[in-house]
Write an enzyme that holds these catalytic residues in place. Structure first.
Site, short mmCIF file in Angstrom:
data_model
loop_
_atom_site.label_atom_id
_atom_site.label_comp_id
_atom_site.label_asym_id
_atom_site.label_seq_id
_atom_site.Cartn_x
_atom_site.Cartn_y
_atom_site.Cartn_z
N GLU B 81 33.44 40.13 34.15
CA GLU B 81 32.96 40.32 35.51
C GLU B 81 32.46 41.74 35.75
O GLU B 81 31.48 41.95 36.47
CB GLU B 81 34.06 39.97 36.52
CG GLU B 81 34.36 38.48 36.64
CD GLU B 81 35.36 37.98 35.60
OE1 GLU B 81 35.73 38.76 34.69
OE2 GLU B 81 35.78 36.81 35.70
N ASP B 106 39.65 35.83 44.31
CA ASP B 106 40.90 36.33 43.72
C ASP B 106 40.66 37.16 42.45
O ASP B 106 41.52 37.94 42.04
CB ASP B 106 41.80 35.16 43.33
CG ASP B 106 41.94 34.13 44.44
OD1 ASP B 106 43.05 34.00 44.98
OD2 ASP B 106 40.93 33.47 44.77
N HIS B 150 44.57 31.87 43.05
CA HIS B 150 43.32 31.12 43.18
C HIS B 150 43.14 30.54 44.58
O HIS B 150 42.43 29.56 44.76
CB HIS B 150 43.26 29.98 42.17
CG HIS B 150 43.18 30.40 40.74
ND1 HIS B 150 44.26 30.92 40.06
CD2 HIS B 150 42.15 30.41 39.86
CE1 HIS B 150 43.89 31.20 38.81
NE2 HIS B 150 42.62 30.91 38.66
#
Lengths: 337, 354
Positions: B81, B106, B150
Site C-alpha cells: 500500500e 482499517d 476490518h
C-alpha cells in the site's frame, strides 16, 4: 588510495563534475555560516534567520554531481531530509531555494516548507523528511512518464538507513514488476544519525538487495564522483530505453554531523573525517593530471561564491510570509475544513 | 509538477445535482459507472489497487472497468500500500488523475505516511505550486462480524489531519456525483464508502443502498450536506449507513408525532457547518449519529460547531457512536456497540422528553 578518476571522461566533463561539487560545498558552507550566525553563544535550534533542523550534505557532493550530470530538467528527482546537494546538481534555482530555507515569502513554498520540503516543479524536484518515503512518489512520476511515452526518468535518492524501511522494499519490487524508469540511489554515509550501518544492516552492501527484486544493483566505493558518473550513466540509459530500474549504492561521506549542532561524540574516527573530503582529493587529481589549472579552479570558486552569496542576499531581502495568510495553500480552492 | 496538462476533462462543466430520474442502481454500480465515464473522456484517469482488476474490487467498486479499459488503466497491485499509494501521488503530481483503492480503511496503518505526510501536505509545503489531484477510495464500517481490524469507519482520523477532503456518501446518487467531484478535484480526496451502502448481493443491506441515479454525468459538490428528511423536533446529524438507520427511525417515530430532521453530511472535510447550525436553530435538539469511535472525533466536532456558534441553541445534546472499544467479533457484542436503529430511536425519545 584509489583514484577517483576513470579513463573515459573528457576534461570538460571532469571540470564540470568538480564545478558542481564546488558549488554545492560553497552553498553548504554559507548556509552553515548563516545558520550559526545568530545562534551564538548559546545554541538555540529555533532561533535566528535559519531556524529548525539543518541537515547539510558536505562530503556527499560526488553522489549529486555524478548522478545529476545525466539528468535534464524534465527528469524527476525525489530527495531526503538532506536535499541541498542533489537540488543544486539537478539545477534547482538557488534564490527561491534559499528563500525557502530562510522561511521567506519568495521561497518555493512561500515559507510553508522549509529545508526538508523543497518543491521545484520546473525541475520536477521534491524532497521529504521521512526516511524512504520519497521513493513511492518517484515511482508515480516514472509511471506517468512511461504512460506519456517519453523517455524521461525518475531518480529516488535515499540514505543507507532507508534500505531497512518497508517503503524501500515495496518500491523496489513494484518498480521492477512494472519496469518503471527509476534509478534508486542509496547514499551510504555510514551513519543513521548515530547508529553505524554495521549495527543496522544485515548486508555489507545494499546493492546486493537489488537481486531480490530482479534488478541490477551496483555499489560504488570510495566516494568517487567519476565512478558514480559511470554507474549513473548506465542506469539512466537503461531506464530511458525501457530497461527498468537500477539500484546504485554509493559509499559516501558525511563530512559534518547528522544535523548542525550534532557534536558527533559517537563517531570514533571523527578527527580523520576531513582527510577523506572528496573535493580537495578530486581537485588535486585533476590538477596533477593537467586537466585543471589553478586559475580554472579559482574561477570555479569565485563563481560559486558569487551565486551563493547572491542567493543568500535574495533570501535575506525577501519578506517574511504574512501571518494573516497562515491558512493558505491547504487546498487549491482555498477551503480549509 | 505538471508542465503540460495531460488531463482532458477541465473544459467540461457538469450539471450539479440533477433530478434523479427513474433508473435504479446500487451504490457500487453508480461508482463503477462514474469512474468509467470519467476514464472514457479523460486519458489521465486510471485505477490502481489490490484486486481492482478481474475481481472488480472486493466491494465491487471497480467491477467491469478492466474489461472496458484493459490492464493498462486498471491495474492490480502487489500488497504494497505504501508503494502504490505513493505511486498515485507521484502520478498525480505529474498531471494524471489516479483513483487509488485502499481495500479497507482499517489498512491505513501500513501506509499512513504516504497519505497524511505526502498526499495531504505536498500542496501546502509547496506553497500551492504542486497539486495532487488524486482520489483515495476505501471501504469502511462493520455490522457483519468482520472483527476489530476490518470493521472500522475511521473517517474522523483522516478528517483530523489537514490537507485531505474526506467524502462519505450514503446512497447511489450521492456516490456517483461525489465521485465525479472527487476525480475533478485538484486536491486529494479520501472517498470512504461503507460496505453496507454498496448494495452488495452477499451482505444484508438497507433498501436505500439501491436508488435512482441519472445516467448522465453530474457532480454533487464536496462540502455541501443534504437535508435527507425535514423535521421540527430534533436534528440528527449523521452520515453514511447511519443515514439509512436514522431515516428508518424518523419514519417510524412520525406515527408517534415526533418530527425528526436528518442531515446527511456527505463530507467531513469540508464540513457543512452552516447546515448544522441552521437545523439546530430550528429544532433546538441535536443528536449526532456516527459509526466512528465516540471520543475525539466527528460527534464532538459537530457539537462544538453549534456550541461555538451559540450554545444557548441547545436544549438537548447527545450522541450515538461506537463507544471507545474496538469493534467486537461476536454478533451480540458488535450490534451492541454499533449505532443501531434501536439506539438511535432511544436517543430521539430521550431528546424529545427533555
Amino acid at each position: 588510495m584509489t583514484l577517483s578518476t576513470t579513463p573515459e571522461l573528457t576534461e570538460e566533463t571532469r571540470r564540470s563534475l568538480l564545478n558542481t561539487m564546488v558549488l554545492i560545498r560553497t552553498y553548504e558552507e554559507a548556509i552553515r555560516r548563516e545558520y550559526y550566525a545568530d545562534k551564538m553563544p548559546a545554541f538555540d535550534i529555533g532561533a535566528g534567520l535559519v531556524p529548525g533542523e539543518m541537515h547539510l550534505s558536505a562530503g556527499q557532493e560526488p553522489v549529486a554531481a555524478g548522478i545529476c550530470a545525466h539528468l535534464t530538467a524534465d527528469d524527476a528527482l525525489t530527495a531526503t531530509h538532506r536535499p541541498h546537494h542533489v537540488a543544486i546538481a539537478k539545477g534547482v534555482a538557488l534564490r527561491p531555494m534559499t528563500a525557502e530555507i530562510f522561511g521567506r515569502e519568495d521561497g518555493f513554498g512561500h515559507g510553508r516548507g522549509g529545508h526538508m520540503h523543497l518543491f521545484d516543479p520546473s525541475n520536477h524536484f521534491s524532497c521529504s523528511g521521512i526516511i524512504a518515503e520519497g521513493l513511492p512518489p518517484a515511482l508515480g512520476q516514472a509511471f506517468a512518464f512511461k504512460r506519456q511515452g517519453n523517455n524521461r526518468v525518475a531518480v529516488a535518492v535515499t540514505g543507507e538507513g532507508a534500505a531497512n524501511q518497508g517503503a524501500f522494499h515495496e518500491s523496489l519490487n513494484l518498480s521492477a514488476l512494472w519496469k518503471l524508469p527509476v534509478i534508486f540511489v542509496v547514499e551510504d554515509n555510514d551513519w543513521g544519525i548515530s547508529v553505524p550501518r554495521s549495527e543496522s544492516t544485515s548486508v555489507t552492501s545494499n546493492a546486493v538487495r537489488a537481486a531480490a527484486y530482479g534488478m541490477p544493483g551496483v555499489r560504488v566505493e570510495n566516494n568517487s564522483v567519476e565512478a558514480v558518473y559511470a554507474a549513473g550513466g548506465e542506469a539512466v540509459a537503461r531506464a530511458r530505453s525501457g530497461g527498468g530500474p537500477t539500484l546504485i549504492e554509493v559509499h559516501t561521506l558525511r563530512l559534518w554531523g547528522h544535523f548542525e549542532g550534532d557534536a558527533e561524540g559517537y563517531r570514533p574516527e571523527l578527527k580523520s573525517v576531513p582527510d577523506h573530503d572528496p573535493i580537495p582529493r578530486y581537485r588535486d587529481e585533476l590538477l596533477q593530471a593537467g586537466w585543471l589549472s589553478t586559475e580554472q579552479f579559482q574561477a570555479m570558486q569565485d563563481r560559486a561564491v558569487e551565486q551563493v552569496e547572491d542567493a543568500i542576499q535574495f533570501a535575506k531581502a525577501s519578506p517574511a510570509p504574512n501571518p494573516s495568510e497562515h491558512l493558505n495553500y491547504v487546498f487549491s480552492e482555498g477551503v480549509n475544513s | 509538477m505538471t508542465t503540460a496538462p495531460t488531463s482532458t476533462n477541465q473544459s467540461v462543466t457538469l450539471p450539479v445535482e440533477p433530478e434523479p430520474g427513474r433508473r435504479k442502481l446500487s451504490t457500487a454500480k453508480a461508482m463503477q459507472e462514474v469512474i468509467s465515464q470519467r476514464m472514457t473522456r479523460d486519458e489521465s484517469v486510471f485505477v490502481i489497487g489490490e484486486d481492482v482488476g478481474p475481481y472488480g474490487g472486493i466491494f465491487s467498486s471497480t467491477t467491469g472497468l478492466i474489461d472496458q479499459f484493459g490492464p493498462e488503466r486498471v491495474m492490480d497491485t502487489p500488497i504494497s500500500e505504501t508503494a502504490f499509494i505513493g505511486l498515485g501521488i507521484g502520478a498525480a503530481v505529474e498531471g494524471m488523475r489516479p483513483v487509488v483503492e485502499l481495500m479497507f480503511a482499517d489498512f491505513f496503518g501500513v501506509c499512513m505516511d504516504q497519505i497524511y505526510n505526502h498526499m495531504a501536505k505536498i500542496h501546502f509545503e509547496s506553497g500551492g505550486n504542486v497539486k495532487v489531484p488524486m482520489v483515495l477510495m476505501m471501504a469502511t464500517g462493520g455490522g457483519y462480524s468482520d472483527g476489530a481490524q476490518h470493521s472500522q469507519c475511521l473517517w474522523g482520523t483522516f478528517a483530523h489531519l489537514p490537507g485531505m477532503k474526506v467524502v462519505v456518501p450514503s446512497n447511489p446518487y450521492d456516490a456517483k456525483g461525489l465521485m465525479a467531484a472527487a476525480i475533478d478535484s485538484d486536491d486529494p480526496v479520501v472517498f470512504m464508502f461503507h460496505k453496507g451502502i454498496m448494495g452488495l448481493g452477499w451482505m444484508a443491506k438497507n433498501s436505500r443502498a439501491i436508488g435512482a441515479v441519472p445516467e448522465e454525468e453530474y457532480v454533487v459538490p464536496i462540502g455541501k450536506s443534504r437535508v435527507a428528511r425535514e423535521g421540527t423536533d430534533v436534528t440528527i446529524v449523521t452520515l453514511s449507513l447511519s443515514v439509512h438507520h436514522s431515516l428508518d427511525v424518523a419514519e417510524k417515530l412520525e406515527a408517534d408525532g415526533i418530527s425528526v430532521e436528518v442531515i446527511d453530511l456527505r463530507s467531513l472535510v469540508p464540513l457543512d457547518r452552516d447546515a448544522i447550525v441552521r437545523s439546530v436553530t430550528k429544532t433546538g435538539r441535536l443528536i449526532v449519529v456516527d459509526e466512528d469511535y465516540q471520543s475525539f472525533g466527528l460527534s464532538g466536532e459537530v457539537i462544538a460547531v453549534v456550541a461555538e456558534h451559540d450554545a444557548s441553541l441547545l436544549t438537548s445534546v447527545s450522541r450515538v457512536c461506537v463507544p471507545d472499544v474496538p469493534i467486537p467479533y461476536a454478533r451480540e457484542l458488535e450490534s451492541t456497540v454499533l449505532p443501531t436503529p434501536a439506539r438511535i430511536e432511544a436517543a430521539v425519545r430521550e431528546a424529545v422528553s427533555r
